[in-house]
Motif scaffolding. Structure first.
Motif, mmCIF file in Angstrom:
data_model
loop_
_atom_site.group_PDB
_atom_site.id
_atom_site.type_symbol
_atom_site.label_atom_id
_atom_site.label_comp_id
_atom_site.label_asym_id
_atom_site.label_seq_id
_atom_site.Cartn_x
_atom_site.Cartn_y
_atom_site.Cartn_z
ATOM 1 N N LEU A 171 -5.976 -11.291 0.332
ATOM 2 C CA LEU A 171 -5.261 -11.957 -0.768
ATOM 3 C C LEU A 171 -6.103 -11.918 -2.038
ATOM 4 O O LEU A 171 -5.588 -11.705 -3.141
ATOM 5 C CB LEU A 171 -4.909 -13.400 -0.375
ATOM 6 N N ALA A 172 -7.418 -12.115 -1.887
ATOM 7 C CA ALA A 172 -8.314 -12.067 -3.050
ATOM 8 C C ALA A 172 -8.257 -10.669 -3.672
ATOM 9 O O ALA A 172 -8.196 -10.519 -4.899
ATOM 10 C CB ALA A 172 -9.738 -12.416 -2.618
ATOM 11 N N ASP A 173 -8.237 -9.667 -2.832
ATOM 12 C CA ASP A 173 -8.173 -8.293 -3.321
ATOM 13 C C ASP A 173 -6.852 -8.034 -4.052
ATOM 14 O O ASP A 173 -6.823 -7.424 -5.123
ATOM 15 C CB ASP A 173 -8.326 -7.335 -2.131
ATOM 16 N N ILE A 174 -5.783 -8.547 -3.464
ATOM 17 C CA ILE A 174 -4.465 -8.377 -4.104
ATOM 18 C C ILE A 174 -4.486 -9.020 -5.494
ATOM 19 O O ILE A 174 -4.014 -8.447 -6.469
ATOM 20 C CB ILE A 174 -3.346 -8.989 -3.231
ATOM 21 N N TYR A 189 -2.509 0.649 -2.344
ATOM 22 C CA TYR A 189 -1.732 0.215 -3.510
ATOM 23 C C TYR A 189 -0.958 1.394 -4.107
ATOM 24 O O TYR A 189 -0.982 1.645 -5.307
ATOM 25 C CB TYR A 189 -2.642 -0.420 -4.560
ATOM 26 N N GLY A 190 -0.339 2.175 -3.257
ATOM 27 C CA GLY A 190 0.532 3.258 -3.720
ATOM 28 C C GLY A 190 -0.194 4.566 -3.994
ATOM 29 O O GLY A 190 0.427 5.537 -4.433
ATOM 30 N N GLU A 191 -1.487 4.625 -3.764
ATOM 31 C CA GLU A 191 -2.226 5.868 -4.006
ATOM 32 C C GLU A 191 -2.686 6.485 -2.681
ATOM 33 O O GLU A 191 -3.201 5.790 -1.808
ATOM 34 C CB GLU A 191 -3.439 5.604 -4.898
ATOM 35 N N LEU A 192 -2.492 7.800 -2.633
ATOM 36 C CA LEU A 192 -2.768 8.501 -1.379
ATOM 37 C C LEU A 192 -4.122 9.203 -1.416
ATOM 38 O O LEU A 192 -4.483 9.837 -2.410
ATOM 39 C CB LEU A 192 -1.669 9.559 -1.165
ATOM 40 N N SER A 193 -4.866 9.065 -0.325
ATOM 41 C CA SER A 193 -6.066 9.894 -0.136
ATOM 42 C C SER A 193 -6.139 10.247 1.346
ATOM 43 O O SER A 193 -5.378 9.713 2.159
ATOM 44 C CB SER A 193 -7.317 9.161 -0.616
ATOM 45 N N PHE A 194 -7.020 11.163 1.669
ATOM 46 C CA PHE A 194 -7.092 11.651 3.057
ATOM 47 C C PHE A 194 -8.445 11.333 3.666
ATOM 48 O O PHE A 194 -9.487 11.591 3.058
ATOM 49 C CB PHE A 194 -6.860 13.174 3.092
ATOM 50 N N ASN A 195 -8.406 10.795 4.855
ATOM 51 C CA ASN A 195 -9.655 10.491 5.554
ATOM 52 C C ASN A 195 -9.460 10.759 7.047
ATOM 53 O O ASN A 195 -9.437 9.834 7.866
ATOM 54 C CB ASN A 195 -10.015 9.015 5.288
ATOM 55 N N ASP A 203 0.830 -1.212 0.000
ATOM 56 C CA ASP A 203 0.000 0.000 0.000
ATOM 57 C C ASP A 203 0.862 1.259 0.000
ATOM 58 O O ASP A 203 0.559 2.223 -0.683
ATOM 59 C CB ASP A 203 -0.940 0.003 1.214
ATOM 60 N N GLU A 204 1.924 1.234 0.770
ATOM 61 C CA GLU A 204 2.770 2.426 0.861
ATOM 62 C C GLU A 204 3.542 2.683 -0.424
ATOM 63 O O GLU A 204 3.788 3.826 -0.785
ATOM 64 C CB GLU A 204 3.771 2.281 2.021
ATOM 65 N N THR A 205 3.954 1.600 -1.080
ATOM 66 C CA THR A 205 4.863 1.767 -2.222
ATOM 67 C C THR A 205 4.215 1.487 -3.572
ATOM 68 O O THR A 205 4.708 1.926 -4.601
ATOM 69 C CB THR A 205 6.041 0.779 -2.096
ATOM 70 N N GLY A 206 3.145 0.715 -3.567
ATOM 71 C CA GLY A 206 2.542 0.278 -4.830
ATOM 72 C C GLY A 206 3.339 -0.864 -5.461
ATOM 73 O O GLY A 206 3.053 -1.287 -6.581
#
Ligand code: G1P
Length: 839
Positions: free
Chosen positions: A521-524, A762-768, A419-422
């Protein structure tokens, strides 16, 4: 920012500070100079201490002073001094003690050098009286010089190994052999104590304890004027003492004198000589102190929070240091942590990587990759972890314990990394498997042909992708179930104290973790480009339920079914999701108490542990962290948990209710008195993961209360927490097991991902953001953190000081330009996120 901790000490609260460098020297030091010092498990320069040793001062670091004939010890152990208050200042990583009395000011600065294996104490004495004073000084540091095992095992015999030499301003001890569990070996470690004064020479050397005591005691020695030994003396076969008397001096009013104590552990005499050449100079000591502070400042700068108040900001700056300390010390080497041979366990290995990921450390992908080499083909893993990254060892005694949660953590860490690096490519790197003869989830043993702990097939190293390793660990965790349909507890799960239910025990919390992992894992799989996944045949049969877990164990134990097959990723992904749903059904049917919260365990008799009166936090945590309940049910869980386990006087959420019995069908934890450690203390690691789960469901009121109660407890004087957060608070709210706790990584994760809502997907940033009104300082809350290797500041601006639930993101400004984007693939500049009312 005032990150230094300053306190006036009126009584001994048992504070201690770790002192560490990167060359392997580790110490602990208290305001009374107790603690110990060692290089690795076997080489203690000072006698190892546990909790009670914090209060035993007579054989620790000291200088015995006589001021106008009155004894005043550097460590403050005299009767008179124990009734005087003094100033205590702690920084990263050094301490300063300042004692004042009617005649002198005595200031002691203690630290470990970064690049040399020396612990240094710099002592400054100032005559604050109006008269000339006379000063006598005897440095007094007993030199333990051996392995901790010799405390009560061969203590005397190992003193016969000592070869003690008196050198200019120093005592050096190089024992001939070491006696410990490794056998009897030639020793190559040299221990030293040196002491200098800028106004006086050493007049007497007292290099052995017998001579030092001379018919007195350790506290009141009678040999302080002994002149039996001189520079060049060599004494063999006695307990070693780093005692040196200095010539008496007179100090004029306002005049000062400096002394030093330098304790070394090195493997070459040249190194000791070089260290002493350098640090006999007091200016070099002062320079090194600055060096140490800068070093830790830099290391601890990977994430910064500007939130709530100065107090919180400072507290979190110690929390961010804790994972760094845990990386160096593991779970050992500090006074409370009197277990283990150093090193870390499998679970901690993966959890400690969480904060390394946040620090964008270049070695992190390598470390993650290398750690998978510890996985066995039966889904279990090596539990003896070597000193180098990726080094795993076979159990010394060939008795292997299986923790049922071990297989679950690697995916959590790997997913965070992705998630951090993609970087999805890491999943397709090939890695070997660990082989030490243990099979069938380590319950059986076969002769191993591997002498280097690597699984071989047809004479070649057998490898599989990281994805294959992950599928294997989680499918075994999923299918390894007991008679109620939950993951078998084995020899414990996250709670190390649940170690007596390995026949019929089942863990509901980790059943939840594994089922969520199958969904992850399914999502990955849905995110990767490849349409086919290569795994070995037996694993494919297992996931497709063509045979059960026992067939699987039988096959792979004889290296069968290891040929690779391709599976369509969509078919695999659907299969994983359907398996997860199936297990969710079991939880719904069997693991819900009173339609309010989750059952936790099955005991060794096959009975559920909890009744309507009891609860374990672990089950509620894992449910919320792993998206098990609906939002409505999560609210019920939060209410019930608060009702049953929350105690705001001792730090918040307890680990479990009082079962009021020694549950020998669950584990040793329930032999502990209630409210202590793994039996119902506020166990900070689990309480923080629970808080993370609350935020996961936007239950921010509950979450904020939980984290504030936990952090505020550490700030209360009576909790006796010097800095950061402890492993747990006992039933009096006292912190125990300081500094080294997985809690810290989880607090950082909680603040970054949930409270500040830095959402990396997956390497994309958003704010929540889930910041509450109180988290803002004048309408601003800020985090400085690495996003894809670039350190940026993200500033939330809440001009109307709205509370969570009352605001939304109204504007995002990057580099003074407003953007309409809400998801960012790349971001290299500081960001301002404006919060305002809903339209
Ligand atoms: C310690 C261990 C950790 C274990 C926990 C509960 O917690 O290090 O592996 O899961 O006890 O038994 P810590 O406070 O270090 O996170």
């Amino acid at each position: 920012m005032g990150e230094k901790i300053k306190k006036t000490i009126n009584y001994n609260q048992g504070y201690y500070l770790p002192l560490v460098n990167l060359k392997g020297l580790v110490g602990s030091v208290t305001p009374y100079l107790s603690g110990d010092l060692k290089k690795g498990y076997y080489n203690y320069a000072l006698e190892p201490i546990s909790e009670l040793g914090l209060f035993n001062l007579s054989n620790k670091r000291n200088i015995i002073f006589y001021v106008d004939g009155e004894r005043l010890d550097l460590n403050g152990q005299t009767d008179k001094q124990l009734n005087e208050s003094f100033e205590y200042e702690v920084d990263k990583l050094s301490q300063v003690i300042t004692r004042n009395n009617e005649k002198i000011k005595m200031e002691t600065t203690s630290f470990i050098s970064i690049n040399e294996n020396v612990e240094i104490h710099l002592v400054r004495i100032v005559n604050t009286s109006k008269k000339i004073i006379s000063l006598e000084a005897v440095t007094s540091v007993p030199m333990y010089s051996r392995s901790p095992e010799n405390i009560h095992d061969h203590r005397h015999v190992t003193s016969l190994l000592n070869i003690v030499e008196v050198v200019e301003n120093g005592i050096i001890n190089k024992p001939t052999l070491t006696f410990d569990e490794r056998g009897h070996k030639l020793n190559d470690v040299i221990y030293s104590v040196h002491s200098f004064c800028d106004k006086a020479k050493v007049s007497n050397y007292i290099p052995i304890i017998d001579e030092y005591i001379s018919g007195g005691t350790m506290m009141y020695p009678k040999g302080l004027k002994s002149s039996k030994y001189n520079v060049g003396s060599i004494i063999k076969g006695y307990e070693c003492m780093g005692a040196m008397r200095f010539e008496n001096i007179n100090l004029n009013p306002g005049e000062e004198v400096n002394y030093s104590i330098i304790i070394g552990v090195e493997d070459e005499i040249e190194k000791i000589n070089n260290n002493i050449n350098k640090y006999s100079n007091f200016e070099n000591i002062k320079k090194e102190l600055k060096n140490v502070k800068n070093f830790y400042k830099e290391l601890n700068n990977y994430i910064n929070f500007n939130v709530e108040s100065e107090k919180r900001i400072d507290q979190l700056k110690w929390v961010t240091l804790q994972p760094i300390l845990r990386r160096y010390l593991g779970n050992s080497y500090l006074p409370h942590h009197d277990y283990g041979h150093g090193g870390r366990g499998w679970r901690d290995l993966w959890q400690d990587l969480l904060s390394l990921i946040y620090s964008a450390d270049k070695s992190v992908s390598e470390s993650i990759y290398e750690n998978f080499a510890g996985v066995r083909i039966d889904g279990s893993n090596a539990t003896i972890i070597g000193e180098k990254v990726g080094e795993f060892k076979s159990d010394r005694n060939q008795i292997v314990r299986v923790w049922s949660d071990h297989g679950a953590w690697p995916l959590l860490t790997t997913k965070l990394y992705i998630d951090e690096t993609g970087d999805l490519d890491i999943l397709f790197k090939k890695q070997k498997y660990f082989e030490d003869g243990f099979t069938h989830y380590s319950k059986m043993k076969k002769p191993t042909s591997s002498d280097n702990n690597i699984l071989m097939l047809n004479g070649k190293v057998y490898e599989g992708t990281i994805l294959e390793h992950l599928l294997l660990q989680n499918l075994i965790g999923y299918f390894n179930i007991g008679e109620h349909g939950f993951t078998r507890l084995e020899d414990a799960d996250w709670n190390d104290g649940l170690d007596m239910a390995n026949k019929k025990g089942e863990t509901i919390p980790f059943t939840m973790f594994y089922l969520e992992n199958l969904r992850v894992l399914a999502d990955i799989l849905s995110k990767i480009d490849q349409s086919n996944i290569e795994i070995f045949e037996s694993l494919s049969k297992l996931v497709n339920e063509e045979f059960n877990i026992f067939d699987y164990f039988n096959e792979v134990s004889s290296n069968k079914g290891l040929n690779k097959v391709n599976i369509d990723k969509n078919i695999l992904s659907n299969k994983l999701k359907s398996l997860a749903s199936k297990r969710e059904e079991t939880i719904l049917q069997k693991a819900i108490i009173n339609n309010q919260y989750y059952q936790s365990y099955v005991d060794n008799d096959g009975n559920f542990l909890d009744s309507e009166k009891t609860m374990s936090l672990t089950a509620q945590t894992m449910a919320l962290m792993n998206n098990i309940p609906s939002k409505d049910f999560a609210i019920k869980v939060a209410e019930a948990t608060r009702d049953k386990l929350f105690d705001n006087k001792i730090g918040g959420y307890r680990l479990n209710s009082d079962y009021k019995k020694i549950l020998t069908n669950m584990g040793r934890a329930y032999g502990f008195a209630y409210g202590h450690k793994e039996n119902g203390a506020v166990f900070c690691h689990m309480a923080t993961m629970y808080t993370y789960g609350l935020y996961n469901y936007d239950l921010v009121n509950y979450g904020n209360e939980a984290v504030m109660t936990l952090l505020n407890q550490a700030l209360k004087e009576e909790s006796q927490v010097l800095a950061g957060v402890p492993e747990y608070y006992n039933n009096q709210g006292k912190g125990k097991y300081m500094f080294l706790t997985g809690t810290a990584s989880w607090l950082i994760k909680l603040y970054r991902e949930q409270i500040f809502g830095i959402n990396m997907n997956y390497g994309e940033l958003s704010f929540n953001p889930k910041l509450v009104k109180n988290d803002f300082i004048n309408g601003v809350a800020e985090i400085e953190t690495y996003i894809k290797n670039k350190k940026i500041k993200i500033k939330y601006i809440n001009q109307k000081e709205l509370d969570f639930g009352k605001y939304q993101i109204s504007k995002i400004v990057i580099c003074n330009k407003e953007t309409n984007d809400r998801v960012f693939k790349e971001i290299g500049e500081n960001v301002e996120v404006y919060l305002d009312e809903f339209n």
